[in-house]
Design a protein around this motif. Structure first.
Motif, PDB file in Angstrom:
ATOM      1  N   GLU A  75       0.946  -1.103   0.031  1.00 46.67           N
ATOM      2  CA  GLU A  75      -0.124   0.080  -0.115  1.00 46.67           C
ATOM      3  C   GLU A  75       0.835   1.253  -0.016  1.00 46.67           C
ATOM      4  O   GLU A  75       0.570   2.259  -0.742  1.00 46.67           O
ATOM      5  CB  GLU A  75      -0.884   0.102   1.261  1.00 46.67           C
ATOM      6  CG  GLU A  75      -2.106  -0.644   1.103  1.00 46.67           C
ATOM      7  CD  GLU A  75      -3.212  -0.789   2.019  1.00 46.67           C
ATOM      8  OE1 GLU A  75      -2.955   0.332   2.984  1.00 46.67           O
ATOM      9  OE2 GLU A  75      -3.835  -1.538   2.196  1.00 46.67           O
ATOM     10  N   LYS A  76       1.805   1.279   0.835  1.00 49.28           N
ATOM     11  CA  LYS A  76       2.865   2.418   0.702  1.00 49.28           C
ATOM     12  C   LYS A  76       3.254   2.445  -0.578  1.00 49.28           C
ATOM     13  O   LYS A  76       3.535   3.743  -1.096  1.00 49.28           O
ATOM     14  CB  LYS A  76       3.848   1.963   1.816  1.00 49.28           C
ATOM     15  CG  LYS A  76       4.871   3.087   2.062  1.00 49.28           C
ATOM     16  CD  LYS A  76       6.046   2.718   2.948  1.00 49.28           C
ATOM     17  CE  LYS A  76       7.025   3.737   3.248  1.00 49.28           C
ATOM     18  NZ  LYS A  76       7.976   3.434   4.105  1.00 49.28           N
ATOM     19  N   LEU A  77       3.851   1.612  -1.212  1.00 51.36           N
ATOM     20  CA  LEU A  77       4.550   1.586  -2.580  1.00 51.36           C
ATOM     21  C   LEU A  77       3.555   2.205  -3.500  1.00 51.36           C
ATOM     22  O   LEU A  77       3.695   2.931  -4.631  1.00 51.36           O
ATOM     23  CB  LEU A  77       5.227   0.409  -3.110  1.00 51.36           C
ATOM     24  CG  LEU A  77       6.348  -0.098  -2.218  1.00 51.36           C
ATOM     25  CD1 LEU A  77       6.438  -1.502  -2.397  1.00 51.36           C
ATOM     26  CD2 LEU A  77       7.446   0.958  -2.493  1.00 51.36           C
ATOM     27  N   LEU A  78       2.357   1.937  -3.427  1.00 47.75           N
ATOM     28  CA  LEU A  78       1.075   1.915  -4.355  1.00 47.75           C
ATOM     29  C   LEU A  78       0.629   3.392  -4.319  1.00 47.75           C
ATOM     30  O   LEU A  78      -0.190   4.021  -5.194  1.00 47.75           O
ATOM     31  CB  LEU A  78      -0.071   1.058  -4.554  1.00 47.75           C
ATOM     32  CG  LEU A  78       0.245  -0.289  -4.987  1.00 47.75           C
ATOM     33  CD1 LEU A  78      -1.145  -1.201  -4.622  1.00 47.75           C
ATOM     34  CD2 LEU A  78       0.566  -0.291  -6.296  1.00 47.75           C
ATOM     35  N   TRP A  79       0.821   4.219  -3.216  1.00 51.46           N
ATOM     36  CA  TRP A  79       0.531   5.428  -2.983  1.00 51.46           C
ATOM     37  C   TRP A  79       0.573   6.346  -4.031  1.00 51.46           C
ATOM     38  O   TRP A  79       1.728   6.439  -4.746  1.00 51.46           O
ATOM     39  CB  TRP A  79       1.005   5.959  -1.695  1.00 51.46           C
ATOM     40  CG  TRP A  79       0.545   7.314  -1.024  1.00 51.46           C
ATOM     41  CD1 TRP A  79      -0.649   7.542  -0.642  1.00 51.46           C
ATOM     42  CD2 TRP A  79       1.315   8.661  -1.154  1.00 51.46           C
ATOM     43  NE1 TRP A  79      -0.807   8.814  -0.392  1.00 51.46           N
ATOM     44  CE2 TRP A  79       0.225   9.690  -0.747  1.00 51.46           C
ATOM     45  CE3 TRP A  79       2.331   8.736  -1.528  1.00 51.46           C
ATOM     46  CZ2 TRP A  79       0.628  10.758  -0.414  1.00 51.46           C
ATOM     47  CZ3 TRP A  79       2.764  10.318  -1.482  1.00 51.46           C
ATOM     48  CH2 TRP A  79       1.863  11.165  -0.754  1.00 51.46           C
ATOM     49  N   ARG A  80       0.005   7.281  -4.806  1.00 48.27           N
ATOM     50  CA  ARG A  80       0.141   8.173  -5.689  1.00 48.27           C
ATOM     51  C   ARG A  80       0.183   7.458  -7.117  1.00 48.27           C
ATOM     52  O   ARG A  80       0.508   8.148  -8.260  1.00 48.27           O
ATOM     53  CB  ARG A  80       1.417   8.873  -5.555  1.00 48.27           C
ATOM     54  CG  ARG A  80       1.226   9.937  -4.512  1.00 48.27           C
ATOM     55  CD  ARG A  80       2.820  10.594  -4.676  1.00 48.27           C
ATOM     56  NE  ARG A  80       2.589  12.008  -4.341  1.00 48.27           N
ATOM     57  CZ  ARG A  80       3.501  12.922  -4.163  1.00 48.27           C
ATOM     58  NH1 ARG A  80       4.848  12.282  -4.457  1.00 48.27           N
ATOM     59  NH2 ARG A  80       3.452  14.137  -3.776  1.00 48.27           N
ATOM     60  N   ILE A  81      -0.043   5.910  -7.171  1.00 46.74           N
ATOM     61  CA  ILE A  81       0.351   5.571  -8.600  1.00 46.74           C
ATOM     62  C   ILE A  81      -1.389   5.340  -8.800  1.00 46.74           C
ATOM     63  O   ILE A  81      -2.126   4.801  -8.203  1.00 46.74           O
ATOM     64  CB  ILE A  81       0.817   4.004  -8.559  1.00 46.74           C
ATOM     65  CG1 ILE A  81       2.332   4.139  -8.013  1.00 46.74           C
ATOM     66  CG2 ILE A  81       0.874   3.162  -9.774  1.00 46.74           C
ATOM     67  CD1 ILE A  81       3.009   2.844  -7.964  1.00 46.74           C
ATOM     68  N   ARG A  82      -1.608   5.868 -10.087  1.00 44.01           N
ATOM     69  CA  ARG A  82      -3.091   5.841 -10.619  1.00 44.01           C
ATOM     70  C   ARG A  82      -3.214   5.145 -11.729  1.00 44.01           C
ATOM     71  O   ARG A  82      -2.847   5.643 -12.936  1.00 44.01           O
ATOM     72  CB  ARG A  82      -3.431   7.169 -10.896  1.00 44.01           C
ATOM     73  CG  ARG A  82      -3.524   7.954  -9.699  1.00 44.01           C
ATOM     74  CD  ARG A  82      -4.488   7.622  -8.589  1.00 44.01           C
ATOM     75  NE  ARG A  82      -4.553   8.276  -7.513  1.00 44.01           N
ATOM     76  CZ  ARG A  82      -4.213   8.049  -6.141  1.00 44.01           C
ATOM     77  NH1 ARG A  82      -4.232   6.702  -6.036  1.00 44.01           N
ATOM     78  NH2 ARG A  82      -4.275   8.821  -5.102  1.00 44.01           N
ATOM     79  N   SER A  83      -3.416   3.578 -11.760  1.00 43.02           N
ATOM     80  CA  SER A  83      -3.318   2.761 -13.003  1.00 43.02           C
ATOM     81  C   SER A  83      -4.484   1.637 -12.783  1.00 43.02           C
ATOM     82  O   SER A  83      -4.702   1.558 -11.721  1.00 43.02           O
ATOM     83  CB  SER A  83      -1.985   2.522 -13.457  1.00 43.02           C
ATOM     84  OG  SER A  83      -1.474   1.429 -12.712  1.00 43.02           O
TER      85      SER A  83
END
Length: 104
Positions: A75-83
């Motif tokens: 979740e921390k790594l996916l923050w700000r990734i919009r795909s």
């Protein structure tokens, strides 16, 4: 060698790559391809120190974290990734939280 499934040879040749950032990203891909998800997740800090955590690398690392059983890091790594892929990975994480017996 990685594509052919010769992961040991791929890692051996990877050690010869002079660019640290490129070497770490290649190593991450080798670990993910060989399903060594814990080893892939262990590259989180070295990748950060090498400033190699762009969105595609963070997504691949998040995938490895989910498969290794580290949804918080994912979740921390996916923050700000919009795909679409990131949204799907977030759905998998929420399913794992609700029904942990369905997850790795």
């Amino acid at each position: 060698y990685r594509v052919a499934g010769y992961f040991r040879d791929a890692l051996r040749l990877n050690a010869r790559v002079p660019d640290n950032r490129r070497r770490l990203v290649q190593k991450l891909d080798i670990f993910l391809a060989s399903e060594s998800f814990e080893r892939a997740v262990a590259l989180y800090r070295p990748l950060g120190r090498a400033r190699a955590l762009d969105a595609p690398v963070r997504y691949r690392l998040a995938y490895g974290a989910v498969r290794a059983g580290a949804p918080e890091l994912a979740e921390k790594l996916l923050w700000r990734i919009r795909s679409k892929g990131a949204a799907r990975l977030r759905e998998v994480i929420s399913t794992c939280r609700e029904e942990p017996w369905l997850c790795p």
